[in-house]
Design a protein around this motif. Structure first.
Motif, PDB file in Angstrom:
ATOM      1  N   TYR A 258       4.071  14.195 -11.827  1.00 50.01           N
ATOM      2  CA  TYR A 258       3.298  13.111 -12.464  1.00 50.01           C
ATOM      3  C   TYR A 258       3.503  13.129 -13.968  1.00 50.01           C
ATOM      4  N   ARG A 259       3.030  12.071 -14.638  1.00 54.64           N
ATOM      5  CA  ARG A 259       3.204  11.994 -16.100  1.00 54.64           C
ATOM      6  C   ARG A 259       2.544  13.165 -16.799  1.00 54.64           C
TER       7      ARG A 259
ATOM      8  N   VAL B  47       0.843  -1.212   0.000  1.00 56.80           N
ATOM      9  CA  VAL B  47       0.000   0.000   0.000  1.00 56.80           C
ATOM     10  C   VAL B  47       0.871   1.253   0.000  1.00 56.80           C
ATOM     11  N   GLY B  48       1.838   1.320   0.902  1.00 53.15           N
ATOM     12  CA  GLY B  48       2.828   2.385   0.854  1.00 53.15           C
ATOM     13  C   GLY B  48       2.560   3.608   1.706  1.00 53.15           C
ATOM     14  N   ILE B  49       1.325   3.855   2.130  1.00 50.32           N
ATOM     15  CA  ILE B  49       1.072   4.929   3.101  1.00 50.32           C
ATOM     16  C   ILE B  49       0.348   4.320   4.303  1.00 50.32           C
ATOM     17  N   GLU B  50       0.468   4.992   5.455  1.00 52.03           N
ATOM     18  CA  GLU B  50      -0.028   4.448   6.713  1.00 52.03           C
ATOM     19  C   GLU B  50      -1.551   4.296   6.701  1.00 52.03           C
ATOM     20  N   SER B  51      -2.032   3.463   7.645  1.00 51.20           N
ATOM     21  CA  SER B  51      -3.454   3.144   7.737  1.00 51.20           C
ATOM     22  C   SER B  51      -4.333   4.373   7.957  1.00 51.20           C
ATOM     23  N   THR B  52      -5.572   4.260   7.538  1.00 53.91           N
ATOM     24  CA  THR B  52      -6.629   5.208   7.898  1.00 53.91           C
ATOM     25  C   THR B  52      -6.874   5.054   9.401  1.00 53.91           C
TER      26      THR B  52
ATOM     27  N   GLU C 213      16.768  21.464  -2.826  1.00 53.49           N
ATOM     28  CA  GLU C 213      15.385  21.658  -2.423  1.00 53.49           C
ATOM     29  C   GLU C 213      14.503  20.619  -3.105  1.00 53.49           C
ATOM     30  N   ILE C 214      13.421  20.204  -2.408  1.00 45.65           N
ATOM     31  CA  ILE C 214      12.461  19.259  -2.999  1.00 45.65           C
ATOM     32  C   ILE C 214      11.110  19.956  -3.081  1.00 45.65           C
ATOM     33  N   VAL C 215      10.471  19.864  -4.265  1.00 52.18           N
ATOM     34  CA  VAL C 215       9.083  20.320  -4.398  1.00 52.18           C
ATOM     35  C   VAL C 215       8.276  19.122  -4.878  1.00 52.18           C
ATOM     36  N   VAL C 216       7.170  18.817  -4.171  1.00 51.19           N
ATOM     37  CA  VAL C 216       6.340  17.671  -4.549  1.00 51.19           C
ATOM     38  C   VAL C 216       4.973  18.182  -4.961  1.00 51.19           C
ATOM     39  N   GLU C 217       4.541  17.845  -6.169  1.00 51.60           N
ATOM     40  CA  GLU C 217       3.214  18.282  -6.615  1.00 51.60           C
ATOM     41  C   GLU C 217       2.134  17.434  -5.951  1.00 51.60           C
ATOM     42  N   LEU C 218       1.043  18.091  -5.545  1.00 51.18           N
ATOM     43  CA  LEU C 218      -0.110  17.386  -4.974  1.00 51.18           C
ATOM     44  C   LEU C 218      -0.881  16.690  -6.096  1.00 51.18           C
ATOM     45  N   THR C 219      -1.606  15.626  -5.760  1.00 53.32           N
ATOM     46  CA  THR C 219      -2.392  14.941  -6.798  1.00 53.32           C
ATOM     47  C   THR C 219      -3.646  15.735  -7.134  1.00 53.32           C
ATOM     48  N   GLY C 220      -4.247  16.386  -6.129  1.00 54.88           N
ATOM     49  CA  GLY C 220      -5.493  17.116  -6.352  1.00 54.88           C
ATOM     50  C   GLY C 220      -6.690  16.211  -6.594  1.00 54.88           C
ATOM     51  N   VAL C 221      -6.546  14.925  -6.272  1.00 54.41           N
ATOM     52  CA  VAL C 221      -7.602  13.944  -6.534  1.00 54.41           C
ATOM     53  C   VAL C 221      -8.207  13.531  -5.187  1.00 54.41           C
ATOM     54  N   PRO C 222      -9.539  13.337  -5.095  1.00 52.44           N
ATOM     55  CA  PRO C 222     -10.127  12.891  -3.822  1.00 52.44           C
ATOM     56  C   PRO C 222      -9.809  11.423  -3.513  1.00 52.44           C
ATOM     57  N   GLY C 223     -10.263  10.942  -2.355  1.00 49.58           N
ATOM     58  CA  GLY C 223     -10.065   9.536  -1.984  1.00 49.58           C
ATOM     59  C   GLY C 223      -8.607   9.272  -1.650  1.00 49.58           C
TER      60      GLY C 223
ATOM     61  N   ASP D  46      -3.240   6.222 -11.742  1.00 52.15           N
ATOM     62  CA  ASP D  46      -2.863   5.000 -11.013  1.00 52.15           C
ATOM     63  C   ASP D  46      -2.317   5.407  -9.646  1.00 52.15           C
ATOM     64  N   LEU D  47      -3.238   5.845  -8.774  1.00 50.33           N
ATOM     65  CA  LEU D  47      -2.814   6.367  -7.476  1.00 50.33           C
ATOM     66  C   LEU D  47      -2.292   5.272  -6.556  1.00 50.33           C
ATOM     67  N   ASP D  48      -2.744   4.012  -6.780  1.00 49.07           N
ATOM     68  CA  ASP D  48      -2.203   2.907  -5.976  1.00 49.07           C
ATOM     69  C   ASP D  48      -0.687   2.874  -6.120  1.00 49.07           C
ATOM     70  N   SER D  49      -0.239   3.033  -7.358  1.00 51.54           N
ATOM     71  CA  SER D  49       1.196   2.977  -7.614  1.00 51.54           C
ATOM     72  C   SER D  49       1.896   4.234  -7.070  1.00 51.54           C
ATOM     73  N   VAL D  50       1.237   5.388  -7.134  1.00 55.61           N
ATOM     74  CA  VAL D  50       1.815   6.609  -6.569  1.00 55.61           C
ATOM     75  C   VAL D  50       1.997   6.438  -5.056  1.00 55.61           C
ATOM     76  N   ALA D  51       0.970   5.911  -4.369  1.00 52.63           N
ATOM     77  CA  ALA D  51       1.054   5.706  -2.916  1.00 52.63           C
ATOM     78  C   ALA D  51       2.182   4.733  -2.579  1.00 52.63           C
ATOM     79  N   ARG D  52       2.287   3.671  -3.380  1.00 50.55           N
ATOM     80  CA  ARG D  52       3.300   2.637  -3.140  1.00 50.55           C
ATOM     81  C   ARG D  52       4.712   3.211  -3.271  1.00 50.55           C
ATOM     82  N   ARG D  53       4.917   4.169  -4.197  1.00 45.73           N
ATOM     83  CA  ARG D  53       6.258   4.682  -4.482  1.00 45.73           C
ATOM     84  C   ARG D  53       6.638   5.933  -3.701  1.00 45.73           C
ATOM     85  N   LEU D  54       5.635   6.651  -3.138  1.00 49.10           N
ATOM     86  CA  LEU D  54       5.878   7.989  -2.594  1.00 49.10           C
ATOM     87  C   LEU D  54       7.062   8.050  -1.625  1.00 49.10           C
TER      88      LEU D  54
END
Ligand code: TXA
Ligand code: MG
Length: 319
Positions: free
Chosen positions: A249-250, A177-182, A291-301, A269-277
């Motif tokens: 993102y692509r 999954v790649g990110i911590e539990s709800t 410096e690191i800049v990370v773009e937000l997905t802007g997608v719900p869920g 493919d947010l599953d893969s984004v979460a897994r790799r983040l």
């Protein structure tokens, strides 16, 4: 530290047994769950659980998650199991959902940081499930990283952060999954979201209005790289002079020429984004970029859960 390599899908109980014995002897064992690696110790042993705080450099006021199997007698960890809790358990366990509710008096204060509630979850990862079966009792485990650093999604991350201070590392490869539990708090019939994750609960109130102390892990600076990090609004344009590293993102529009760009994956493919983040954040952090800049997905869920982690990695700085 002893490393035990296991097959993540079909772990051999005889290979895992020494890890369970180490837990039962009061030791510290890092192991894969479906979300991130956990740093486990006996939940009912205050000395063993206390060692987790020391190993992580975690403040004593930040409580731990207790890991169980879904079929265990949960009246040993919770004061009572209400119908609202039973529904969540039936729908989502085993899986990446943590339930916060009134604790059983036998749960040591060190685990809950003195609170009268306890956070409990039943992981679905075959290695975590088998380890719990072999231990036969609840295991307290936060993410297996140094306090406030990026959570570990591979055994190598754990070895880098905590190799010197843990007894056993169970290497089951990258976590799926790649990110911590709800995390959801059950307050009577009301469910309050304390941390978004891959399990999206539409019937839940967001915890934004909850006092900041309700979920201590929701400190703004959390999951952070050492390199100065900012978040970029979804679809935003970076106009600052480079070179730093843009994680995007692509379909990211016109990434600036003078920045290094690392593609996290596709917003489709947010599953893969979460897994790799987290692995990407760690890898970029180690490049020595300014410096690191990370773009937000802007997608719900799941996108909102990913964005929550990105904003925290950025210490709340969004451009
Ligand atoms: O996916 C996960 O949940 C991973 C794996 C290892 O299970 N664990 C994890 O643990 O992320 P940790 O300690 O890094 O985050 C647990 C969060 C913390 O923010 C903590 O403050 C919160 O859970 N928490 C624990 N007990 C709580 C309680 N009684 N009330 C409110 N928040 C609590
Ligand atoms: Mg953590």
């Amino acid at each position: 530290m002893r490393t035990i390599v296991v097959d993540p899908r079909h772990p051999d109980p005889e290979v895992l047994r020494p890890a369970a014995e180490t837990v039962l002897a009061g030791g510290l064992v890092a192991f894969p769950t479906e979300t991130v690696y956990g740093l486990g110790a006996r939940a009912f042993d205050p000395v063993a659980a206390g060692r987790i705080f020391e190993a992580k450099g975690r403040p004593a006021d930040d409580p731990l998650i207790v890991h169980v199997r879904p079929h265990w007698d949960l009246s040993r960890v919770f004061a009572k199991v209400t119908p609202a809790m039973e529904r969540l358990i039936a729908d989502h366990w085993p899986g990446p959902l943590t339930i916060v509710a009134e604790k059983h008096p036998d749960i040591p204060d060190v685990v809950t940081a003195g609170r009268d509630t306890v956070a409990v979850r039943a992981p679905s990862h075959p290695v975590a499930a088998m380890l719990l079966d072999l231990v036969g009792e609840p295991v307290a485990a936060p993410s297996a990283n140094r306090f406030s650093y990026v959570s570990p999604t591979d055994a190598a991350h754990v070895a880098t952060d905590l190799g010197a201070v843990i007894d056993v590392l169970v290497d089951g490869g990258p976590t799926p999954v790649g990110i911590e539990s709800t995390i959801v708090a059950v307050e009577g019939d009301t469910l309050v979201l304390l941390r978004p994750g891959s399990i999206d609960l539409p019937e839940v109130e967001t915890g934004e209005d909850a006092p900041a102390s309700a979920a201590p892990g929701r400190l703004t600076v959390h999951y952070s790289p050492r390199t100065p990090t900012r978040a970029l609004s979804a679809g935003g344009r970076l106009t600052d002079p480079g070179p730093g590293t843009l994680i995007a993102y692509r379909d990211t529009v016109a990434p600036p020429d003078d920045w290094n760009v690392v593609v996290l994956g596709s917003r489709d493919d947010l599953d893969s984004v979460a897994r790799r983040l987290y692995a990407v954040l760690r890898a970029v952090d180690e490049t020595g970029t300014s410096e690191i800049v990370v773009e937000l997905t802007g997608v719900p869920g799941l996108g909102a859960a990913i964005d929550d982690r990105i904003v925290r990695a950025a210490g709340g700085r969004v451009v």
